[in-house]
Motif scaffolding. Structure first.
Motif, PDB file in Angstrom:
ATOM      1  N   GLN A   1       0.807  -1.224   0.000  1.00 17.11           N
ATOM      2  CA  GLN A   1       0.000   0.000   0.000  1.00 17.11           C
ATOM      3  C   GLN A   1       0.840   1.274   0.000  1.00 17.11           C
ATOM      4  N   ASP A   2       2.161   1.147  -0.012  1.00 16.84           N
ATOM      5  CA  ASP A   2       3.041   2.315   0.058  1.00 16.84           C
ATOM      6  C   ASP A   2       3.134   2.967  -1.319  1.00 16.84           C
ATOM      7  N   ILE A   3       2.752   4.246  -1.407  1.00 19.47           N
ATOM      8  CA  ILE A   3       2.745   4.911  -2.725  1.00 19.47           C
ATOM      9  C   ILE A   3       4.155   5.130  -3.251  1.00 19.47           C
ATOM     10  N   ARG A   4       5.168   5.055  -2.366  1.00 20.02           N
ATOM     11  CA  ARG A   4       6.556   5.230  -2.828  1.00 20.02           C
ATOM     12  C   ARG A   4       7.025   4.031  -3.638  1.00 20.02           C
ATOM     13  N   ASN A   5       6.339   2.881  -3.494  1.00 19.38           N
ATOM     14  CA  ASN A   5       6.687   1.695  -4.285  1.00 19.38           C
ATOM     15  C   ASN A   5       6.004   1.687  -5.650  1.00 19.38           C
ATOM     16  N   MET A   6       5.111   2.624  -5.856  1.00 17.54           N
ATOM     17  CA  MET A   6       4.358   2.656  -7.126  1.00 17.54           C
ATOM     18  C   MET A   6       4.978   3.668  -8.068  1.00 17.54           C
ATOM     19  N   GLY A   7       4.346   3.896  -9.174  1.00 13.78           N
ATOM     20  CA  GLY A   7       4.850   4.850 -10.160  1.00 13.78           C
ATOM     21  C   GLY A   7       4.604   4.346 -11.565  1.00 13.78           C
TER      22      GLY A   7
ATOM     23  N   SER B   1      -4.429  15.455  -3.671  1.00 13.84           N
ATOM     24  CA  SER B   1      -4.868  14.693  -4.852  1.00 13.84           C
ATOM     25  C   SER B   1      -3.778  14.701  -5.928  1.00 13.84           C
ATOM     26  N   LEU B   2      -3.181  15.878  -6.145  1.00  6.08           N
ATOM     27  CA  LEU B   2      -2.125  15.982  -7.159  1.00  6.08           C
ATOM     28  C   LEU B   2      -0.869  15.229  -6.710  1.00  6.08           C
ATOM     29  N   ARG B   3      -0.605  15.264  -5.398  1.00  6.33           N
ATOM     30  CA  ARG B   3       0.532  14.500  -4.847  1.00  6.33           C
ATOM     31  C   ARG B   3       0.338  13.013  -5.091  1.00  6.33           C
ATOM     32  N   LEU B   4      -0.893  12.550  -4.902  1.00 12.13           N
ATOM     33  CA  LEU B   4      -1.219  11.134  -5.133  1.00 12.13           C
ATOM     34  C   LEU B   4      -0.995  10.767  -6.594  1.00 12.13           C
ATOM     35  N   VAL B   5      -1.473  11.608  -7.487  1.00 17.70           N
ATOM     36  CA  VAL B   5      -1.293  11.371  -8.931  1.00 17.70           C
ATOM     37  C   VAL B   5       0.194  11.388  -9.290  1.00 17.70           C
ATOM     38  N   TYR B   6       0.939  12.310  -8.678  1.00 18.26           N
ATOM     39  CA  TYR B   6       2.379  12.423  -8.937  1.00 18.26           C
ATOM     40  C   TYR B   6       3.098  11.122  -8.584  1.00 18.26           C
TER      41      TYR B   6
END
Length: 577
Positions: free
Chosen positions: A326-332, A395-400
């Motif tokens: 669930q860590d957004i730093r692992n995504m992209g 929201s923009l941070r999430l998209v980024y």
């Protein structure tokens, strides 16, 4: 085969029931109908137990939206929970959850409201601890115990309502709204609503409840558990208008909105970011409701339910593909690997930000313009607009983090858009997230409100959103450079990221002093002077006496001779005397 059928049957039944109720709600709205139905359960010695149900356009429309989202979430669960051996139990729990919500929605009576209210609390506990690990149990206890405060407040309101001779509050609200007894009932109901809708200081349970399965999160955080408090206050709205209760709620809901928006910008857990977003929107609903605009609060409640359920379902699809990370730093770079899910997520995000002509725009823009038009203090005005900017910011941070840059997880991580059942469930909500706002706007407000504002105030919402978006982009870039380098940044992010330490205060803060005082009592009483002079002293004296006795009773010749000599001495002394 049975696993598939129970999901499909539930989906079909709930979907058609939702469509039917929406048709009824339009009829009730256009013809201004209200049906009050009483069902006499039992009569004994002229005393009746009566169940009452209230059907008006608000209850019917809310039920139709709850059932629509529930049907799509259950259909979505067919694939998301496919590996779970107990999927039947999961679906049954979700259906019980929906039934509790239905009972709460159609009740004009505090007793039957309590039945639905407690049903929600109990089933939500079962769903939060569904995965049965330590984190889930802790989250479940925090959720259940936070909501118990509201349950107690509701029980006290029921007891206080005996002053009116009945529990059908719908009969007394308008007539008795300036009465002291009704104010007490209003304060207790507001406390109950604040716990269920997670307003400060009861906010810590809402992100913790993310331990539940993602389909449950989609249901809980869009249209059922957290909205129960808002819905209850919509029913009690006349007690909030121009009273100290409304002013109190306005302050705390505004602070909740601000705190959640700020905290979401420092969070890296995908589901917790969306949970804090829900908390921010709940603060917005509560604050506009406290100002007396209950139709606006209800309008935002419905539009928010549509895009928030979609947001959670997209997050669930991503987590499912990321093998439960669930860590957004692992995504992209998900936009290339999961294009359809990424499109749905971006659309839900834009609706949340208030992008013109999507669902969120119609309610959020109207709320902010009404706020600009109202007689409101500067602090509350700042909280409204700054929190709106923060919404666009996170929201923009999430998209980024999710959509741009390189994929940051393992090279062998297989990502795809092939979860057709999940995608079909999401597609149903995508359509509603696009057209739902305009349809509801035309239905609920058939005559448009005239909002005449100076151009600066009229453009303020747009300006705040753009500023928030730019800030979100800058935070995403800059925070990566400064993170863990400066102590000030770390301590600030620790404070803001933990929701102003509310989870710590709600757990350690509540239990710390009772545990310490318990330890002191244990040391001073059970292991202190009472033990020293009581049990231990008695034990020691008995032990010493028995050891002396043992010594005398040993078959030792010396002791017998010594005792004989003693007896002779005593007898001699007695004879001499």
């Amino acid at each position: 085969m049975y696993k598939i059928s129970i999901c499909v049957i539930s989906f079909v039944f709930l979907f058609f029931l939702s469509v039917s109720l929406f048709t009824f709600s339009m009829n009730f709205l256009l013809n201004e109908l209200t049906y009050f139905i009483e069902w006499e359960v039992v009569t004994l010695n002229s005393s009746s137990i009566v169940m009452t149900f209230l059907f008006d356009w608000i209850s019917l429309m809310f039920m139709s939206f709850v059932l629509l989202i529930s049907s799509l979430v259950i259909y979505y669960s067919k694939e998301y929970m496919a590996e779970d051996y107990n999927i039947n139990r999961f679906i049954m729990l979700v259906l019980m959850f929906i039934m509790s919500m239905m009972l709460l929605i159609i009740s004009p009576n505090l007793i039957s409201i309590l039945l639905g209210w407690d049903g929600l609390g109990l089933v939500s506990y079962c769903l939060v601890i569904y995965f049965q690990n330590v984190k889930s149990y802790n989250a479940g206890m925090l959720t259940a115990l936070s909501n118990r405060i509201g349950d107690v407040a509701l029980l006290l309101a029921i007891a206080w309502m005996l002053n009116y001779g009945g529990w059908n509050f719908i009969f007394y609200l308008e007539l008795m709204k300036n009465d002291f007894d009704m104010m007490v009932i209003g304060a207790l109901v507001m406390l109950a609503a604040m716990t269920k809708s997670a307003q400060i200081p009861f906010s810590s349970w809402l992100p913790a409840a993310m331990a539940a399965p993602t389909p449950v999160s989609a249901l809980v955080h869009s249209s059922t558990l957290v909205t129960a408090g808002v819905y209850l206050l919509i029913r009690f709205n006349c007690l909030l208008e121009n009273t100290w209760l409304g002013q109190f709620l306005l302050l705390f809901s505004g602070l909740t909105m601000f705190m959640a928006g700020l905290g979401a910008n420092y969070e890296f857990d995908l589901k917790k970011i969306i949970a804090l977003s829900t908390l921010s929107q709940l603060g917005l609903m509560m604050s506009i409701l406290s100002m007396g605009f209950y139709k606006l609060a209800f309008f935002h409640l419905l539009t928010h339910a549509l895009f928030k359920a979609l947001l959670f379902m997209c997050a669930g699809a991503i987590i499912h593909n990321m093998k439960n990370s669930q860590d957004i730093r692992n995504m992209g770079n998900l936009v290339l690997q999961m294009p359809l899910t990424a499109s749905c997520l971006n659309l839900a995000n834009l609706a949340l930000c208030g992008m013109p002509f999507l669902a969120g725009f119609y309610s959020k823009d109207l709320i902010l313009e009404i706020v600009s038009l109202s007689y409101l203090n500067m602090f509350s005005f700042f909280l409204y607009f700054f929190s709106t900017g923060l919404t666009v910011c996170y929201s923009l941070r999430l998209v980024y983090y999710l959509m741009t840059g390189d994929f940051n997880s393992s090279s062998f991580m297989p990502l795809n858009d092939e979860g057709f059942v999940m995608l079909k469930g999401m597609m149903g909500l995508v359509i509603m997230a696009i057209i739902g706002g305009s349809i509801l706007s035309w239905l609920i407000f058939p005559v448009p409100d005239m909002i005449c504002l100076p151009s600066e105030l009229k453009l303020l919402t747009l300006f705040v959103c753009l500023l928030g978006g730019i800030s979100g982009y800058l935070i995403s870039n800059v925070s990566l450079m400064f993170e863990n380098k400066a102590l000030n940044y770390y301590s600030m992010s620790n404070f803001i990221g933990t929701m102003w330490f509310l989870p710590i205060i709600s757990t350690l803060g509540v239990i710390n002093y009772p545990l310490k005082s318990g330890m002191m009592i244990l040391k001073s009483f059970d292991q202190g002077w009472s033990e020293y002079f009581g049990g231990q002293m008695l034990y020691n004296s008995l032990k010493m006496n028995s050891s002396y006795n043992q010594l005398f009773q040993n078959n030792n010749l010396k002791i017998y001779l010594m005792s004989f000599i003693f007896w002779l001495i005593i007898l001699t002394s007695l004879l001499i005397i």
